[in-house]
Design a protein around this motif. Structure first.
Motif, short mmCIF file in Angstrom:
data_model
loop_
_atom_site.label_atom_id
_atom_site.label_comp_id
_atom_site.label_asym_id
_atom_site.label_seq_id
_atom_site.Cartn_x
_atom_site.Cartn_y
_atom_site.Cartn_z
N LEU A 204 15.28 17.12 20.28
CA LEU A 204 14.97 17.60 21.63
C LEU A 204 13.49 17.99 21.73
N ASN A 205 12.97 18.61 20.69
CA ASN A 205 11.54 18.98 20.68
C ASN A 205 10.65 17.74 20.69
N ILE A 206 11.05 16.71 19.95
CA ILE A 206 10.29 15.45 19.93
C ILE A 206 10.30 14.81 21.32
N LEU A 207 11.47 14.82 21.96
CA LEU A 207 11.57 14.25 23.30
C LEU A 207 10.64 14.98 24.27
N GLU A 208 10.57 16.30 24.15
CA GLU A 208 9.74 17.10 25.05
C GLU A 208 8.24 16.89 24.79
N GLY A 209 7.89 16.52 23.56
CA GLY A 209 6.47 16.41 23.23
C GLY A 209 6.01 15.01 22.91
N GLN A 210 6.21 14.57 21.68
CA GLN A 210 5.67 13.30 21.21
C GLN A 210 6.11 12.12 22.07
N SER A 211 7.34 12.15 22.58
CA SER A 211 7.85 10.99 23.31
C SER A 211 7.17 10.78 24.65
N GLY A 212 6.27 11.69 25.03
CA GLY A 212 5.47 11.46 26.22
C GLY A 212 4.54 10.27 26.10
N ILE A 213 4.34 9.76 24.88
CA ILE A 213 3.50 8.58 24.69
C ILE A 213 4.21 7.30 25.11
N LEU A 214 5.54 7.37 25.33
CA LEU A 214 6.31 6.17 25.63
C LEU A 214 6.57 6.04 27.13
N SER A 215 6.30 4.87 27.67
CA SER A 215 6.48 4.65 29.11
C SER A 215 7.94 4.74 29.50
N LEU A 216 8.86 4.54 28.57
CA LEU A 216 10.28 4.65 28.87
C LEU A 216 10.62 6.05 29.36
N PHE A 217 10.00 7.05 28.76
CA PHE A 217 10.30 8.45 29.10
C PHE A 217 9.28 9.08 30.04
N SER A 221 2.47 7.78 30.82
CA SER A 221 2.28 7.72 29.37
C SER A 221 0.85 7.36 28.98
N VAL A 222 0.18 6.50 29.76
CA VAL A 222 -1.20 6.12 29.43
C VAL A 222 -2.12 7.34 29.53
N GLU A 223 -1.99 8.11 30.62
CA GLU A 223 -2.80 9.32 30.78
C GLU A 223 -2.46 10.34 29.69
N TYR A 224 -1.18 10.40 29.33
CA TYR A 224 -0.72 11.33 28.29
C TYR A 224 -1.40 10.99 26.95
N ILE A 225 -1.42 9.71 26.61
CA ILE A 225 -2.04 9.27 25.36
C ILE A 225 -3.53 9.57 25.36
N LYS A 226 -4.20 9.26 26.45
CA LYS A 226 -5.64 9.50 26.51
C LYS A 226 -5.96 10.98 26.37
N SER A 227 -5.15 11.84 26.99
CA SER A 227 -5.36 13.28 26.88
C SER A 227 -5.13 13.74 25.45
N TYR A 228 -4.08 13.19 24.83
CA TYR A 228 -3.77 13.56 23.44
C TYR A 228 -4.92 13.16 22.51
N GLU A 229 -5.45 11.96 22.73
CA GLU A 229 -6.55 11.49 21.89
C GLU A 229 -7.82 12.33 22.10
N ALA A 230 -8.04 12.75 23.33
CA ALA A 230 -9.26 13.50 23.63
C ALA A 230 -9.17 14.96 23.21
N GLU A 231 -8.01 15.59 23.44
CA GLU A 231 -7.87 17.02 23.20
C GLU A 231 -7.29 17.36 21.83
N LYS A 232 -6.67 16.37 21.17
CA LYS A 232 -6.06 16.58 19.84
C LYS A 232 -4.95 17.63 19.87
N LYS A 233 -4.25 17.73 20.99
CA LYS A 233 -3.12 18.66 21.10
C LYS A 233 -2.19 18.15 22.19
N LYS A 234 -1.01 18.76 22.26
CA LYS A 234 -0.03 18.34 23.25
C LYS A 234 -0.62 18.44 24.65
N PRO A 235 -0.56 17.35 25.44
CA PRO A 235 -1.16 17.37 26.78
C PRO A 235 -0.42 18.31 27.73
#
Length: 552
Positions: A204-217, A221-235
């Motif tokens: 459930l924690n993975i779904l709430e956080g890391q799985s934001g990189i997947l367009s399915l969920f 997801s593209v903005e989420y990935i870019k924010s993650y790459e830029a900020e180095k933390k959960k967007p």
């Protein structure tokens, strides 16, 4: 002598290219037969394929054979093949991958097949499943221990990956947690059920956080990935726009957490309800009869890897040239002269300037490549990932009457995951690989420039002849280099695109399992496709795996 060696080199490259093309066609035929359920024909193709002969693809050979063994219910063979796969992964990853990274030869088409991180990861799932299915057949607790031990090894794989310093968003896996929870839950040992409960909470924690990189969920997801790459933390949560697939999986995980809590910590049930705030129907199901049937659905096939062309400017690579003669020549005539010669006389202008994917790529580097002389090389990517549909699963009795139906949530969508992983790989390898390839091309460019100057200096008006000779020299070398630098598109062809899971409570008997797609938010009323039969007995919780392709 030099001409003979050059001919031999090109001949070898031609043979290697022909073998690779033949293998690619054979593996497509293998997958087509597998998709149709003609496993005997698939087995014949695989046994006669170039893959079997390729000493650099031993890992891939065992992965494909293991998947085929599972499809044919040859559990002993599957365990042998996936056990060997994990041994090879350990050997390749710990003893060879680091040295190959240093020499920039990872994933080269003529090198060892190491598997992408998601392929190495899912070898654990299939081995654990093979042990688990054999346990359900044999009742041998050693098989259950084998399944649990493989889940532990799977978790250790990700821990080792993170300790290695590898930069990736793929640091754990939903299927590891959810399937691992199922494997531990079947045990009658209380501690195992405690582990199971924690694994569902982890999911459930993975779904709430890391799985934001997947367009399915996540619709963003593209903005989420870019924010993650830029900020180095959960967007920020505003960049996670949840989908229906997210809600289906969230409900499933809420049910699992509540059901296991009710079984082993009944006094904590109300607290969990307050914390999770589940949907009413989820709470009602968790308070109802204990489920005894787990359906694991393996959908479709992961999209193939493709060789995508990239440009890299030669100017930045000149300082990395090691050949003494070429190095001296560049120092004598100057970097600018070599760059202008490559552009004006050899026509080396960039052609690949499109976006490189979801990530914040090394944009300054690619912009430089657009402005100056550039070489072209390939890196493997997955570009076209077909969307999986929202599905309802139907259970029919032996009379064909629907006795239950419920959403069939996706646990993990491997096509989208693979796209993210391979884009990350492009980001991490673009400059190093581009430099290596550019240095090789610079050797050919210097040779062509020396020839041009020699012919041009013979007489006035000989520029055309000099340019033609230089072009012929460079083009001949470049063809060989382009064959040498093809992307490694070998991949585990029978790895599913998506994993789904559902749980129901059924009386002993024979049942059919069917599916139907949603139309928007409208729940389908009847199955449109039957997947197969399952037998439910009195032996406790059972797991049934069904493989399907919505296009067949």
């Amino acid at each position: 002598m030099v001409r003979s060696l050059k001919f031999l080199f090109l001949a070898i490259l031609f043979i290697l290219g022909a073998c690779a093309s033949k293998m690619k066609n054979q593996m497509k035929d293998f997958r087509d037969k597998f998709a149709l359920g003609d496993f005997a024909a698939a087995q014949t193709i695989l046994a006669k394929s170039e893959l079997k002969k390729d000493k650099k693809s031993v890992l891939l050979w065992h992965l494909e054979n293991g998947t085929l063994d599972l499809a044919m219910n040859n559990l002993d063979g599957a365990i042998v093949n996936f056990s060997r796969s994990l041994e090879l992964i350990d050997q390749l990853y710990t003893t060879k991958l680091a040295s190959k990274a240093a020499s920039l030869l990872i994933n080269d088409a003529s090198d060892e097949f190491y598997g992408a991180s998601y392929e190495r990861s899912y070898a654990h799932y299939f081995l654990s499943k093979a042990y688990y299915l054999r346990y359900l057949t044999s009742g041998n607790k050693l098989d259950l221990q084998g399944a649990r031990g493989t889940i532990l090894a799977w978790d250790t794989y990700f821990a080792d990956l993170q300790r290695s310093g590898t930069k990736t968003l793929y640091t754990t896996d939903l299927m590891l947690k959810v399937f691992g929870g199922q494997v531990h839950e079947v045990s009658e040992i209380r501690n195992d059920k405690q582990i199971s409960l924690q694994l569902y909470k982890d999911a459930l924690n993975i779904l709430e956080g890391q799985s934001g990189i997947l367009s399915l969920f996540n619709k963003k997801s593209v903005e989420y990935i870019k924010s993650y790459e830029a900020e180095k933390k959960k967007p920020a949560d505003k960049l996670y726009e949840r989908t229906a697939a997210y809600n289906d999986l969230k409900d499933f995980l809420h049910f699992k957490i509540l059901a296991v809590t009710r079984e082993i910590r009944s006094t904590d049930f109300d607290n969990q309800v307050k914390a999770l705030k589940p949907a009413d129907e989820v709470k009602k199901k968790a308070m109802g009869p204990k489920t005894n049937v787990v359906l694991v659905m393996e959908e479709g096939f992961i999209p193939p890897k493709l060789g995508r062309p990239f440009n890299f400017g030669i100017r930045g690579a000149m300082g990395s040239v090691k050949d003494s003669g070429a190095k001296t020549f560049i120092a004598t005539v100057g970097v600018e002269a070599v760059t202008l010669f490559a552009m004006n006389k050899l026509g080396m202008v960039p052609t690949q300037t499109a976006s490189t994917g979801s990530f914040l790529f090394a944009h300054d580097v690619t912009r430089l490549a657009v402005q100056e002389a550039a070489i072209e090389f390939e890196l493997p990517m997955i570009e076209n990932v077909p969307l999986v549909q929202r599905l309802e699963v139907f259970i029919l009795n032996d009379q064909g009457v629907v006795v239950n139906h419920l959403p069939l949530p996706v646990i993990n969508e491997n096509g989208d995951l693979a796209r993210v992983v391979l884009e990350e790989d492009v980001v991490s390898r673009y400059v190093k690989t581009g430099t290596r390839v550019a240095v090789r091309h610079l050797g050919a460019i210097v040779t062509a420039m020396v020839l041009y100057q020699r012919i041009k200096g013979v007489s006035e008006g000989s520029d055309f002849l000099a340019k033609s000779a230089a072009m012929a020299t460079y083009v001949g070398a470049a063809k060989g280099l382009s064959m040498l630098e093809r992307a490694d598109t070998r991949h585990w062809t029978t790895l599913p695109q998506a994993f789904r899971m559902a749980e129901v409570s059924l009386k002993p008997g024979l049942y059919k399992v069917g599916i139907a797609s949603y139309s928007g938010d409208t729940v389908p009323k009847a199955p449109t496709k039957l997947l197969g039969d399952i037998v439910v007995n009195n032996s406790g919780k059972s797991l049934h795996t069904l493989r399907f392709n919505q296009n067949n």
